[in-house]
Design a protein around this motif. Structure first.
Motif, PDB file in Angstrom:
ATOM      1  N   LEU A 157       8.930  43.255  21.289  1.00 52.71           N
ATOM      2  CA  LEU A 157       7.865  43.301  20.283  1.00 52.71           C
ATOM      3  C   LEU A 157       6.782  44.304  20.671  1.00 52.71           C
ATOM      4  N   ARG A 158       6.364  44.254  21.945  1.00 50.11           N
ATOM      5  CA  ARG A 158       5.319  45.180  22.389  1.00 50.11           C
ATOM      6  C   ARG A 158       5.773  46.637  22.265  1.00 50.11           C
ATOM      7  N   GLU A 159       6.996  46.908  22.730  1.00 49.17           N
ATOM      8  CA  GLU A 159       7.465  48.288  22.735  1.00 49.17           C
ATOM      9  C   GLU A 159       7.744  48.794  21.317  1.00 49.17           C
ATOM     10  N   ALA A 160       8.295  47.938  20.463  1.00 49.19           N
ATOM     11  CA  ALA A 160       8.569  48.361  19.088  1.00 49.19           C
ATOM     12  C   ALA A 160       7.261  48.602  18.333  1.00 49.19           C
ATOM     13  N   TYR A 161       6.258  47.736  18.561  1.00 51.67           N
ATOM     14  CA  TYR A 161       4.980  47.937  17.875  1.00 51.67           C
ATOM     15  C   TYR A 161       4.296  49.206  18.375  1.00 51.67           C
ATOM     16  N   LYS A 162       4.351  49.452  19.670  1.00 53.65           N
ATOM     17  CA  LYS A 162       3.751  50.676  20.205  1.00 53.65           C
ATOM     18  C   LYS A 162       4.422  51.911  19.600  1.00 53.65           C
ATOM     19  N   ASP A 163       5.741  51.853  19.438  1.00 58.63           N
ATOM     20  CA  ASP A 163       6.462  52.964  18.819  1.00 58.63           C
ATOM     21  C   ASP A 163       5.959  53.208  17.403  1.00 58.63           C
ATOM     22  N   ALA A 164       5.818  52.125  16.627  1.00 62.13           N
ATOM     23  CA  ALA A 164       5.313  52.265  15.257  1.00 62.13           C
ATOM     24  C   ALA A 164       3.860  52.732  15.250  1.00 62.13           C
ATOM     25  N   LEU A 165       3.058  52.204  16.169  1.00 63.39           N
ATOM     26  CA  LEU A 165       1.651  52.594  16.234  1.00 63.39           C
ATOM     27  C   LEU A 165       1.499  54.072  16.557  1.00 63.39           C
ATOM     28  N   ASP A 166       2.293  54.583  17.489  1.00 61.03           N
ATOM     29  CA  ASP A 166       2.236  56.011  17.820  1.00 61.03           C
ATOM     30  C   ASP A 166       2.565  56.861  16.598  1.00 61.03           C
ATOM     31  N   GLN A 167       3.574  56.425  15.836  1.00 65.05           N
ATOM     32  CA  GLN A 167       3.914  57.174  14.619  1.00 65.05           C
ATOM     33  C   GLN A 167       2.791  57.112  13.602  1.00 65.05           C
ATOM     34  N   GLY A 168       2.198  55.914  13.437  1.00 61.85           N
ATOM     35  CA  GLY A 168       1.107  55.767  12.485  1.00 61.85           C
ATOM     36  C   GLY A 168      -0.083  56.639  12.844  1.00 61.85           C
ATOM     37  N   ARG A 169      -0.411  56.701  14.120  1.00 60.83           N
ATOM     38  CA  ARG A 169      -1.531  57.539  14.556  1.00 60.83           C
ATOM     39  C   ARG A 169      -1.227  59.024  14.351  1.00 60.83           C
ATOM     40  N   GLU A 170       0.027  59.395  14.587  1.00 60.99           N
ATOM     41  CA  GLU A 170       0.410  60.794  14.380  1.00 60.99           C
ATOM     42  C   GLU A 170       0.286  61.188  12.912  1.00 60.99           C
ATOM     43  N   LEU A 171       0.754  60.302  12.037  1.00 60.70           N
ATOM     44  CA  LEU A 171       0.631  60.578  10.604  1.00 60.70           C
ATOM     45  C   LEU A 171      -0.832  60.621  10.172  1.00 60.70           C
ATOM     46  N   ALA A 172      -1.613  59.696  10.716  1.00 59.08           N
ATOM     47  CA  ALA A 172      -3.034  59.678  10.365  1.00 59.08           C
ATOM     48  C   ALA A 172      -3.728  60.954  10.808  1.00 59.08           C
ATOM     49  N   ALA A 173      -3.379  61.456  11.998  1.00 56.24           N
ATOM     50  CA  ALA A 173      -3.990  62.694  12.484  1.00 56.24           C
ATOM     51  C   ALA A 173      -3.644  63.866  11.587  1.00 56.24           C
TER      52      ALA A 173
ATOM     53  N   LEU B 246      32.590  46.004  32.028  1.00 58.91           N
ATOM     54  CA  LEU B 246      32.233  45.529  30.693  1.00 58.91           C
ATOM     55  C   LEU B 246      30.900  46.137  30.271  1.00 58.91           C
ATOM     56  N   PRO B 247      30.763  46.522  29.013  1.00 58.71           N
ATOM     57  CA  PRO B 247      29.468  47.018  28.546  1.00 58.71           C
ATOM     58  C   PRO B 247      28.419  45.923  28.640  1.00 58.71           C
ATOM     59  N   GLN B 248      27.274  46.250  29.205  1.00 59.14           N
ATOM     60  CA  GLN B 248      26.216  45.262  29.352  1.00 59.14           C
ATOM     61  C   GLN B 248      25.578  44.950  28.002  1.00 59.14           C
ATOM     62  N   PRO B 249      25.166  43.709  27.792  1.00 62.50           N
ATOM     63  CA  PRO B 249      24.548  43.350  26.499  1.00 62.50           C
ATOM     64  C   PRO B 249      23.235  44.092  26.292  1.00 62.50           C
ATOM     65  N   VAL B 250      23.026  44.551  25.084  1.00 62.42           N
ATOM     66  CA  VAL B 250      21.808  45.273  24.720  1.00 62.42           C
ATOM     67  C   VAL B 250      21.115  44.519  23.589  1.00 62.42           C
ATOM     68  N   GLU B 251      19.844  44.243  23.770  1.00 62.45           N
ATOM     69  CA  GLU B 251      19.068  43.596  22.715  1.00 62.45           C
ATOM     70  C   GLU B 251      18.151  44.635  22.093  1.00 62.45           C
ATOM     71  N   ARG B 252      18.142  44.640  20.767  1.00 59.77           N
ATOM     72  CA  ARG B 252      17.336  45.606  20.030  1.00 59.77           C
ATOM     73  C   ARG B 252      16.428  44.887  19.047  1.00 59.77           C
ATOM     74  N   LEU B 253      15.310  45.490  18.766  1.00 57.68           N
ATOM     75  CA  LEU B 253      14.380  44.937  17.789  1.00 57.68           C
ATOM     76  C   LEU B 253      13.734  46.085  17.033  1.00 57.68           C
ATOM     77  N   SER B 254      13.642  45.915  15.729  1.00 59.88           N
ATOM     78  CA  SER B 254      12.961  46.888  14.870  1.00 59.88           C
ATOM     79  C   SER B 254      11.876  46.172  14.086  1.00 59.88           C
ATOM     80  N   LEU B 255      10.850  46.888  13.781  1.00 59.24           N
ATOM     81  CA  LEU B 255       9.810  46.322  12.918  1.00 59.24           C
ATOM     82  C   LEU B 255       9.196  47.411  12.053  1.00 59.24           C
TER      83      LEU B 255
END
Length: 229
Positions: free
Chosen positions: A157-173, A213-222
């Motif tokens: 959650l923290r990393e996905a929100y930071k990713d979105a926040l960085d994009q939002g700030r870039e667009l705002a700039a 074996l491929p290791q399990p990967v958990e993903r989250l988008s927001l």
């Protein structure tokens, strides 16, 4: 990552859908922009989930089901010896299978078996269980211990929100705005397991290595809607 074009409006009252068909009214005295944030964490697998199909044939339903029961008993014995967890056995079904030429039709009885095994038991599953009569193995699914699920989800959650926040700030700039204020966050995504097909092997070839074996990967988008001011 997907970026949507901002709504170039000096002031906007935004209606966003909520759960159960309700809506919420959000007011933005600036420009509304939205961005999608993504995050993923690769975890260490300690076990794997397996499933297998079991079949038996007979001249009629009764002998086919009787043979299926014998084969199931052998499968269950092998799995218990491997310390299987969460063993589940589905209900049997039967159907007719045609034969070529003058051979008569036979009745096929089948069912599904699934469960959980420790990672080192991969080779034993393939050879000791997969080699039994009537067994058809399906892809196995590596899994991590559930004890760290909450911490992993918070990190995602923290990393996905930071990713979105960085994009939002870039667009705002780009739009000449100094700051962004979140209006709504919509969480999506989840774990995407990667299966590995487990098949019987010849004795002359190297064994299946659970470390491969491929290791399990958990993903989250927001999706986040920001008010750029």
């Amino acid at each position: 990552m997907r970026r949507c074009l901002p709504l170039l409006l000096p002031s906007l009252i935004l209606w966003l859908p909520m759960a159960a068909g309700a809506q919420v009214q959000l007011q933005c005295s600036g420009t509304v922009v939205d961005a999608r944030g993504n995050a993923e964490v690769r975890r260490t697998a300690s076990r794997f989930r397996f499933s297998l199909g079991l079949e038996a044939e007979g001249a009629a339903a009764d002998p086919a089901l009787e043979e299926l029961q014998r084969r199931l008993a052998a499968v269950r014995t092998r799995l218990k010896a491997l310390d299987v967890q969460k063993l589940e056995v589905g209900s049997p079904s039967t159907w007719q299978r045609g034969r070529r030429g003058r051979q008569p039709e036979v009745t096929v009885a089948s069912l599904q078996v699934s469960g959980m095994l420790a990672m080192p038991q991969l080779q034993a599953l393939v050879r000791q269980v997969g080699g039994l009569p009537g067994v058809r193995l399906s892809p196995v699914q590596p899994e991590a211990e559930s004890s760290g699920d909450e911490a992993i989800r918070r990190r995602l959650l923290r990393e996905a929100y930071k990713d979105a926040l960085d994009q939002g700030r870039e667009l705002a700039a780009v739009l000449g705005r100094d700051r962004v204020v979140p209006l709504q966050v919509q969480v999506e995504g989840g774990m995407r397991p990667t299966p590995l097909r487990a098949m019987a092997a010849d004795e002359q070839v190297p064994p299946f290595d659970p470390r491969e074996l491929p290791q399990p990967v958990e993903r989250l988008s927001l999706q986040v809607w920001f008010c750029a001011q």
